[in-house]
Design an enzyme around this catalytic site. Sequence first.
Site, PDB file in Angstrom:
ATOM      1  N   ASP A 490      -1.699  -4.552  -1.476  1.00  0.00           N
ATOM      2  CA  ASP A 490      -2.039  -3.363  -1.349  1.00  0.00           C
ATOM      3  C   ASP A 490      -0.754  -2.262  -0.726  1.00  0.00           C
ATOM      4  O   ASP A 490      -0.552  -1.996   0.776  1.00  0.00           O
ATOM      5  CB  ASP A 490      -2.873  -3.179  -0.261  1.00  0.00           C
ATOM      6  CG  ASP A 490      -4.324  -1.517  -0.463  1.00  0.00           C
ATOM      7  OD1 ASP A 490      -3.640  -0.697  -1.041  1.00  0.00           O
ATOM      8  OD2 ASP A 490      -5.408  -1.827   0.212  1.00  0.00           O
ATOM      9  N   HIS A 491      -0.597  -0.482  -1.785  1.00  0.00           N
ATOM     10  CA  HIS A 491      -0.020  -0.262  -1.159  1.00  0.00           C
ATOM     11  C   HIS A 491      -0.244   0.471  -0.116  1.00  0.00           C
ATOM     12  O   HIS A 491       0.657   1.533   0.487  1.00  0.00           O
ATOM     13  CB  HIS A 491       0.694   0.863  -2.790  1.00  0.00           C
ATOM     14  CG  HIS A 491       2.342   0.459  -2.714  1.00  0.00           C
ATOM     15  ND1 HIS A 491       3.146   0.485  -2.168  1.00  0.00           N
ATOM     16  CD2 HIS A 491       2.675   1.750  -3.398  1.00  0.00           C
ATOM     17  CE1 HIS A 491       3.843   0.903  -1.901  1.00  0.00           C
ATOM     18  NE2 HIS A 491       4.293   1.682  -3.232  1.00  0.00           N
ATOM     19  N   ARG A 492      -1.428   0.813  -0.310  1.00  0.00           N
ATOM     20  CA  ARG A 492      -1.652   1.821   1.050  1.00  0.00           C
ATOM     21  C   ARG A 492      -1.400   1.396   2.329  1.00  0.00           C
ATOM     22  O   ARG A 492      -1.303   1.852   3.140  1.00  0.00           O
ATOM     23  CB  ARG A 492      -3.247   1.940   0.717  1.00  0.00           C
ATOM     24  CG  ARG A 492      -3.876   2.379  -0.158  1.00  0.00           C
ATOM     25  CD  ARG A 492      -5.697   2.375  -0.284  1.00  0.00           C
ATOM     26  NE  ARG A 492      -6.029   1.402   0.030  1.00  0.00           N
ATOM     27  CZ  ARG A 492      -7.227   0.600  -0.202  1.00  0.00           C
ATOM     28  NH1 ARG A 492      -8.156   1.844  -0.326  1.00  0.00           N
ATOM     29  NH2 ARG A 492      -7.495  -0.577  -0.249  1.00  0.00           N
ATOM     30  N   ILE A 494       0.927  -1.377   2.470  1.00  0.00           N
ATOM     31  CA  ILE A 494       2.595  -2.256   2.552  1.00  0.00           C
ATOM     32  C   ILE A 494       3.273  -1.467   1.535  1.00  0.00           C
ATOM     33  O   ILE A 494       3.076  -1.498   0.305  1.00  0.00           O
ATOM     34  CB  ILE A 494       2.853  -3.924   1.850  1.00  0.00           C
ATOM     35  CG1 ILE A 494       1.597  -4.389   3.133  1.00  0.00           C
ATOM     36  CG2 ILE A 494       3.748  -4.276   1.782  1.00  0.00           C
ATOM     37  CD1 ILE A 494       1.348  -5.960   2.614  1.00  0.00           C
TER      38      ILE A 494
END
Length: 518
Positions: A490-492, A494
């Site tokens: 999850d780019h939010r 990591i």
Amino acid sequence: MSELKEFLLPDIGADAADVTEILVSVGDVIVEDQDVISIEGDKASMDVPSSVAGIVKEIKMNVGDSVSEGQVVLLIEVAGSAPAPVAEDNVAPVAEATPAASTQLKDVCVPDIGGDEVEVTEVLVSVGDAIVADQDILSVEGDKASMDVPAPFAGIVKEIKITAGDKVSEGTLILVVEVQVEAQASAQVAPAKAVETPAPVKTAPVVAKPAEPVTTGPIKASPSVRRLAREFDLDLSRLPATGRKGRTTKEDVQTFIKAQLAIAKSGGGGGLQVLPYADIDYSKFGEIEIKPLSRIQKISGPVLHRNWVTIPHVTQFDEADITDLEAFRKQQNAIAAKQDLGLKISPLVFMMKAVAKALKEFPNFNAALSNDGESVILKKYINIGIAVDTPNGLVVPVVKDVINKGIYDISRELGEISQKARKGKLTAKDMQGGSMSISSLGGIGGTQFTPIVNAPEVAILGVSKSVMKPVWNGTEFKPRLMVPLALSYDHRVIDGADGARFITAINNYLSDLRTLIL
């Protein structure tokens, strides 16, 4: 021998009401107080129970009809002269042949369902039903999973102690069931039991055959479910019906609403604005077969869709050299076989240990994003979820405290939980509390894939089939066994740099087993 009786609509507390659902079919065996129709007035919805027991011969109303007190609902064939002599001839012997002499009432309580409290989404049996051991009798839903509760023994349902919407926990009384007592000598009990309708009631599943094509027929849903759908302006014909006999349940409505909210969130408030699929008659192109989705697929499908459209996925790829690991694994399996330990170590066990160690080194991967998106919840435990392929669909049981367990212990636990998953015996407790999941397709094949994050976790590791490759060691090419890895996150929570560090750490642990014990 028998006679037809009219069942009339009783006092419903209103001048008129609309029929929203007919709960029985012609030929059904019904018992007294069994619900036969659902009606809805201006201020309330209710199910109407029958005051007559017998066989439904004719239904005198349709869904949508307006009905009032005294109107004929059903024509029911009831026992006439045949049962009477039995009661009159044997006034004294009745005490001998009465069910009390051959049966007893037993309580059915909620078993360990892996949580403090869950909500009843559907009661799957009715008073008078003959049930068998392990038959599903109740559907419940907790914070993270839905499940069916099976009956612990066979018998006839005499009383239902809960209703849809109730909160229950381990030990809550569900049903009172009449069961046969082993110690009885009367040969007359068997015929008496056969007449008491378990055999005819067992034909009830036949009703499910015509009820299955719900998409074009009448919608089957309780008044409370219909009321909930109206509150959200939902067309029930658009929802998959996962309940017993094709009924649309409260869970179906909630799952649909959650999926729609997820779509809306992912589109910046305006939704994805995609065109609906065309309604195609595939049979005109050739022979087809319609196969309903399994219950697991119906539940997991919307969840996977939600995760895919609401989580900004990034997937990073790598290859780990597991040549030495594989040699060590085979050596240990040979030792285990000689010592008759009854276990077999799989490569997945080492993957689990590597991921657990990486989670300890990079705690932001062992996290969950709060529902409001304002904070990150860091977990201090390290539990690994393992995607298991079952005949009914994909499930993800969780192996607890992997960081503190040895290879043998993990191997045993992994084997037990995988067996449990394939038999459909997992509880909600077995699938809760994961830190991160692993999806391994190595035993099947493929070179790479992009796994979907199993929210509320923030990362997942995909493992593909290992293959021998020539690898340059600085002076020459050497054949090495390489396993493809795919890390989705999850780019939010990591960023790319941490993602690269995490998958590199896993690579190092698998390439050199000595680093796993440091």
